[in-house]
Write a protein that holds these residues in place. Structure first.
Motif, short mmCIF file in Angstrom:
data_model
loop_
_atom_site.label_atom_id
_atom_site.label_comp_id
_atom_site.label_asym_id
_atom_site.label_seq_id
_atom_site.Cartn_x
_atom_site.Cartn_y
_atom_site.Cartn_z
N LEU A 226 0.64 -1.05 0.05
CA LEU A 226 -0.06 0.10 0.03
C LEU A 226 0.97 1.36 0.06
O LEU A 226 2.06 1.09 0.49
N PRO A 227 0.56 2.44 -0.36
CA PRO A 227 1.28 3.62 -0.42
C PRO A 227 2.07 4.00 1.06
O PRO A 227 1.26 3.88 2.09
N GLY A 228 3.20 3.96 0.96
CA GLY A 228 3.91 4.24 2.14
C GLY A 228 4.08 2.84 3.06
O GLY A 228 4.76 2.89 4.12
N ILE A 229 3.60 1.60 2.70
CA ILE A 229 3.91 0.36 3.49
C ILE A 229 4.59 -0.68 2.60
O ILE A 229 3.77 -1.05 1.63
N ALA A 230 5.61 -0.92 2.92
CA ALA A 230 6.08 -2.20 2.38
C ALA A 230 6.39 -3.32 2.81
O ALA A 230 6.67 -3.47 4.25
N SER A 231 6.35 -4.52 2.33
CA SER A 231 6.25 -5.77 3.11
C SER A 231 7.74 -6.46 3.16
O SER A 231 8.59 -6.22 2.25
#
Length: 295
Positions: free
Chosen positions: A191-196
């Protein structure tokens, strides 16, 4: 949901958690809603309390290759009870300008009450990110046989979704959520601004989530660590919850070393609520420092 129904569900889910690993827990205190809000750049973040497990120091959970006496020594040095180990079960809420994102859902204990305490309703959550599919992280996805967050897309790694579908003990949860799950390959932005971030060893598809806003970052490290005392004092000691124990121990040490050097703020869902703070190195072990801004 009434207190009696909540307690029954907690007991059932907790029994599933521990029975699946041939474990038992000593007791489960009354679950109380709690929410701690703080800022991360332009994002509003809230740590949400769900449950608390008190587990026996009996050599079956922590320090599998070590005696309960050795574990007790670590607990005593930290000023904690020596016959039990307490783990919080918490989730993280992230509010951006486009989404209301929940990272993990606990067992479904006090989470809904904590969400309400923070000023939000389940219908407002439109994205759910799952670190892994153990019941104390996905149990709260379902309430009374229905979606607890009916408008949310549920995201987890491809490997973890396959793992969850193959777990007969999760069949009831999988059936309810199946049409709402979208998978991803770890290592990219979900999601925008969230990386796994792949965090190997705990479950086949276990991931953490790196949250970034401007120059500020917060790393939800999932179940890379469990006890804020034992996991940091002896990160190479095996824990029964890890599926691939050698791999999990290697990842835990690597991650803790990296965090101690970067001094990056983290969220650890099983550390004492609200679980937000920093890892520092002390010789051959590590120390937890809670973030005052989120207390």
């Amino acid at each position: 949901m009434t207190d009696r129904k909540i307690s029954a569900k907690l007991l059932a889910v907790a029994a599933l958690v521990f029975a699946s690993q041939e474990l038992a827990f000593a007791q489960m205190p009354q679950q109380q809603p709690d929410a701690k809000a703080f800022k991360l750049g332009k994002l509003d973040i809230v740590a949400l309390h769900d449950a608390q497990f008190v587990q026996p120091n009996d050599g079956k959970i922590f320090g599998l290759d070590h005696s309960p006496t050795e574990v007790a020594d670590l607990l005593k040095a930290a000023g904690a009870p020596t016959d039990t180990v307490t783990l919080s079960v918490d989730a993280l809420l992230v509010k951006s300008d486009k989404h209301l994102i929940l990272i993990d859902t606990g067992v479904g204990g006090a989470l809904q009450g904590s969400l309400a305490k923070a000023g939000y309703h389940a219908d407002a959550v439109d994205e759910i990110l799952i670190t892994h599919s153990h019941p104390d992280h996905v149990g709260g996805l379902v309430q009374d046989g229905k979606l607890a967050f009916p408008k949310a897309t549920i995201r987890m790694s491809e490997a973890e979704w396959s793992y969850a579908k193959a777990n007969e003990k999760l069949a009831d949860v999988v059936k309810v959520i199946a049409d709402h799950v979208k998978t991803f390959k770890p290592g990219g932005e979900v999601l925008p601004g969230i990386a796994s971030v792949a965090m190997s060893g705990h479950t086949p598809g276990h991931v953490g989530y790196q949250i970034t806003s401007g120059k500020e970052r917060l790393f939800d490290i999932g179940d890379t660590v469990h006890s804020s005392i034992i996991s940091l004092a002896k990160p190479t000691w095996a824990i029964s919850f890890d599926g691939d124990k050698p791999e999990a121990e290697q990842n835990r040490v690597k991650t803790l070393n990296t965090l101690a050097k970067s001094h990056e703020r983290i969220f650890a869902p099983h550390f004492p609520f609200p679980g937000v703070g920093y890892i520092t190195a002390e010789g051959d072990h590590f120390k937890w420092t809670a973030d005052d801004k989120s207390e």
